[in-house]
Structure formats: structure tokens, C-alpha cells
Motif scaffolding. Structure first.
Motif, short mmCIF file in Angstrom:
data_model
loop_
_atom_site.label_atom_id
_atom_site.label_comp_id
_atom_site.label_asym_id
_atom_site.label_seq_id
_atom_site.Cartn_x
_atom_site.Cartn_y
_atom_site.Cartn_z
N TYR A 1 0.82 -1.20 0.00
CA TYR A 1 0.00 0.00 0.00
C TYR A 1 0.85 1.25 0.00
O TYR A 1 1.89 1.32 0.65
CB TYR A 1 -0.97 -0.02 1.18
N PHE B 1 -9.05 -6.34 -0.82
CA PHE B 1 -10.19 -6.09 0.08
C PHE B 1 -11.12 -7.29 0.08
O PHE B 1 -11.54 -7.77 -0.98
CB PHE B 1 -10.94 -4.83 -0.36
N ASP C 1 -13.45 -7.66 3.16
CA ASP C 1 -14.49 -7.50 4.16
C ASP C 1 -14.88 -6.03 4.31
O ASP C 1 -14.16 -5.12 3.88
CB ASP C 1 -14.05 -8.06 5.52
N GLU D 1 -15.14 -4.25 7.09
CA GLU D 1 -14.40 -3.51 8.10
C GLU D 1 -13.16 -2.84 7.51
O GLU D 1 -12.91 -1.65 7.75
CB GLU D 1 -14.01 -4.44 9.26
N ARG D 2 -12.39 -3.59 6.76
CA ARG D 2 -11.18 -3.01 6.20
C ARG D 2 -11.49 -1.97 5.13
O ARG D 2 -10.82 -0.95 4.99
CB ARG D 2 -10.28 -4.10 5.62
N ALA E 1 -12.52 1.15 6.97
CA ALA E 1 -11.36 1.78 7.59
C ALA E 1 -10.54 2.55 6.56
O ALA E 1 -10.00 3.63 6.86
CB ALA E 1 -10.49 0.72 8.27
N SER E 2 -10.47 2.03 5.35
CA SER E 2 -9.74 2.73 4.29
C SER E 2 -10.46 4.01 3.89
O SER E 2 -9.83 5.05 3.68
CB SER E 2 -9.57 1.81 3.08
#
Length: 392
Positions: free
Chosen positions: A296, A319, A321, A323-324, A327-328
Motif C-alpha cells: 500500500y 479487500f 471485508d 471492516e477493512r 477503515a480505508s
């Protein structure tokens, strides 16, 4: 902060119903055209596949050849013949019928090609004569069977040929518009033709498209962007980049960060709707065996790009899920999240993410196959499969 399921007005022009993107993924499900000039043609099966996934905020359809000289992989579609345009119309109609939005990715593979699938057995073309050592493409072997063949040594494009290629991309964009697409994405990542020109190590040309200056080695991409934006209009053109990417035997470039920031600024001035970031370090080899290893971008670097680019940023890279992905988005550095492989086995991915339903996984052996709907359109929505019986 924005929510993954909030709407977004892409480029100030294209309304998206959520922040979830289905990125371009080659699946080799085309049909053969009736004429040699038809190329590989999109079909009704592909229309079903994309229509099933129309709940995505944005679908970016798999890469399409802008010209027969850019055909790097067998069984991949083009957008340069009437038959291909008719086939793509089946796809766009299906997506729009289900309320979706769809762009088409345009590419020319450059040196990542093989004479067995190019017109009249001609060799590949590239920024220079440097071969992509260690990389292979899906083509015909000496026995005529399809398999992974080493990419052949390219013939360098002349200055006039590069200039003419700008018009070829513009024509492909016009074809995409007539086929019903809402916009197009230029594939300037993964070691393909644009990427080959922009790499300061690989591009040793001495003409106006040469690597001696930032302006010269990015000139080809900028000229194409200008031509395609003129054809499709501001807010309907995206560009995919892969800073630090090594796929396609791309040499490490010490000027990667400088080039990325220059591109962000220049693309922002040209009415580009988004920059689609694919920054995965993948080994040499081929698209079937490559393993994704996300790397990243440094947040400080991305923040600098954000400051000079007025459009949206799409993040793509592993990616799986909600949640991630959320968060991004919460970093404030990006606007849209692309889910790649999860979309293969989960046509209803948006609903699964929203409700926390488990994700199905596809058999990797069906990613690139001629087995029709198997591993392609035969994945049920969550509430149409076993889960439906459990709910009942």
C-alpha cells in the motif's frame, strides 16, 4: 467520514448508489467472431455475468483491446469491431436494466504479446525493443494449443505510430460510448503499453515520447487522455495506475513517486473522474499464476496526490471485508473501494457486506476457462442458496 454504502457523484456527472466498485477482471469467456477482423466478441453469457453484479456502485468491465495489435491474451474481448460493439451492447443493456453503472477498461498490452494471436503473425510492439523477460501470455504454442507462451521481443513503435495510437484509443472510446457504456477507464498499469512508456528505466527513447523528461515519457498517456475526454466528456474517464508494480517484468523505477505525483496533478487538470490505484507487487509469470501481494502506498504520498487531484481515488488490492474497506474510507484519502476476487463468487456482494453474510469462494481453476457458466454465472445470491432454506 463517508459510509461504504453512501452514494457518490463520480466526476460531478455519474451518480453511484454506493462506494463499492467491481474492478476489471479478465475471465476469457468471449466467443469467436464470424470474421477474422471481428476479434473475440462479448456474448450473452457475459451479459448475464455483469448483470448479476449490477448492485455495485460502479462496474469497470474487463480490459478490451483498442486494436488488434494490442491483443495480448487469447479469449479476451476487444472494442474495435462492429461485432464486438454489438456484443458489448448486450452487456451494458443488462447492467442498465438492473440499475447499474458500467465503464469499460481500454488497453493495449504493448510488448506483453505473442505473434500467434496477433494479425498476420506479426510480433508485438513496445516502447523499445526490450523484451519482457520472465513474463508469459495466453497464446498458441507450436502445436496450436492454447497455453502460456513467453512474451516475444517487441518492435519499437515509431514516433508516428505512437501519435496514431492516440486516434485508435479515441475511436475505441467512441465505440464504447455507442455500445452504451457510461464511461471508460484507461489501463495505464501492470506493465502494459502506457506503463512501458512512463517507466524511466525502460523508456530509453530519444523522440518526443522518450524517457529523458517527465513530460516526454508521460506524453502518450496525456495525449490519449485529452482525446478520450474530448470524446466521452469530463467526468466519464478514469485512469488505472500501479505505482511500484512489477508485473509484466517492469524494472524498478527510482522516479516512481515523482511520476505518480506529476500524473495526479496533470490528470486532475484534464477532467479525469478518478484514479484507480492498483499497487500490488506481483511476480513475473502470467495472470493465472500471479499471487497478489499488496503493497500500500505511503499515506503521506497519497495525501500529496490527493491535494493536487480533484477527482476520486479508488483503492484496489486485497479487500475482502466491510471492516477493512470502511477503515480505508475513514482515512479520507480515498473515495471508492474495489473488491476484486470476492466479486467472482458473490454476485450479491453489496448485500453480503451490508448484512454481514458470509462470502463464497470461487475455485481458482475456473477463473480462466472455456467451461461456460461454470465458475462464472452459476454462483447463487446468498438468499437463493443454502441460506434461503436456513432462513425459511
Amino acid at each position: 467520514m463517508v459510509d461504504l454504502f453512501e452514494t457518490h457523484l463520480l466526476g460531478g456527472t455519474v451518480p453511484l448508489k454506493n462506494r463499492i466498485v467491481m474492478p476489471p477482471m479478465t475471465r476469457t469467456r468471449t466467443s469467436e467472431g464470424g470474421l477474422p477482423t471481428d476479434g473475440d466478441v462479448p456474448n450473452a453469457l457475459m451479459a448475464t455475468y455483469y448483470g448479476q453484479r449490477a448492485t455495485a456502485g460502479l462496474i469497470i468491465a474487463e480490459a478490451a483491446d483498442v486494436d488488434q495489435s494490442g491483443h495480448g491474451y487469447a479469449r479476451t474481448p476487444g472494442i474495435h469491431s462492429a461485432a464486438q460493439m454489438q456484443g458489448w451492447r448486450l452487456v451494458t443493456d443488462a447492467v442498465h436494466r438492473h440499475g447499474g453503472t458500467i465503464f469499460l477498461q481500454l488497453w493495449h498490452v504493448g510488448r506483453l504479446a505473442h505473434s500467434s494471436i496477433l494479425p498476420n503473425g506479426q510480433g508485438p510492439v513496445g516502447v523499445t525493443a526490450q523484451r519482457a523477460e520472465g513474463s508469459s501470455v495466453f497464446a498458441h504454442g507450436p502445436d496450436g494449443r492454447l497455453g502460456y507462451m513467453p512474451a516475444e521481443a517487441p518492435r519499437p513503435l515509431s514516433t508516428d505510430e505512437v501519435s496514431a495510437m492516440v486516434g485508435i484509443f479515441a475511436k475505441a472510446a467512441a465505440n464504447a460510448r455507442h455500445a452504451g457504456f457510461d464511461g471508460v477507464e484507461l489501463h495505464a498499469a501492470n506493465g502494459y503499453l502506457f506503463d512501458q512508456f512512463m517507466n524511466s528505466v525502460l523508456n530509453t527513447r530519444t523522440d518526443r515520447y522518450g524517457g529523458g523528461s517527465m513530460e516526454d515519457r508521460t506524453r502518450f498517456l496525456m495525449e490519449v487522455v485529452d482525446a478520450v475526454v474530448a470524446e466521452f466528456g469530463p467526468g466519464r474517464v478514469g485512469v488505472r495506475l500501479s505505482p511500484f508494480g512489477k508485473y509484466g517484468s517492469m524494472p524498478a523505477d527510482p522516479l516512481t513517486e515523482e511520476t505518480f505525483l506529476y500524473l495526479a496533478e496533470q490528470l486532475g487538470q484534464r477532467g479525469v473522474a478518478y484514479i484507480h490505484l492498483l499497487y500490488e507487487l506481483m511476480p513475473d509469470g502470467n495472470m493465472e499464476t500471479a499471487e497478489f501481494k499488496p503493497r500500500y502506498l505511503d499515506h503521506a504520498l497519497l495525501a500529496k496526490a490527493r491535494a493536487v487531484f480533484r477527482g476520486a481515488f479508488i483503492w484496489c488490492g486485497g479487500f475482502k471485508d466491510r471492516e477493512r474497506a470502511q477503515a480505508s474510507l475513514d482515512t479520507g484519502l480515498v473515495d471508492l473501494i474495489a473488491f476484486g476476487r470476492p466479486y467472482i463468487a458473490n454476485p450479491d456482494l453489496v448485500e453480503r457486506l451490508k448484512h454481514g453474510w458470509p462470502l463464497a469462494e470461487a475455485d481458482r481453476s475456473t477463473y480462466y476457462t472455456r467451461r461456460g457458466e461454470v465458475g462464472y454465472t452459476d454462483f447463487p445470491a446468498y438468499l437463493n442458496g443454502d441460506a434461503a432454506r436456513s432462513v425459511a
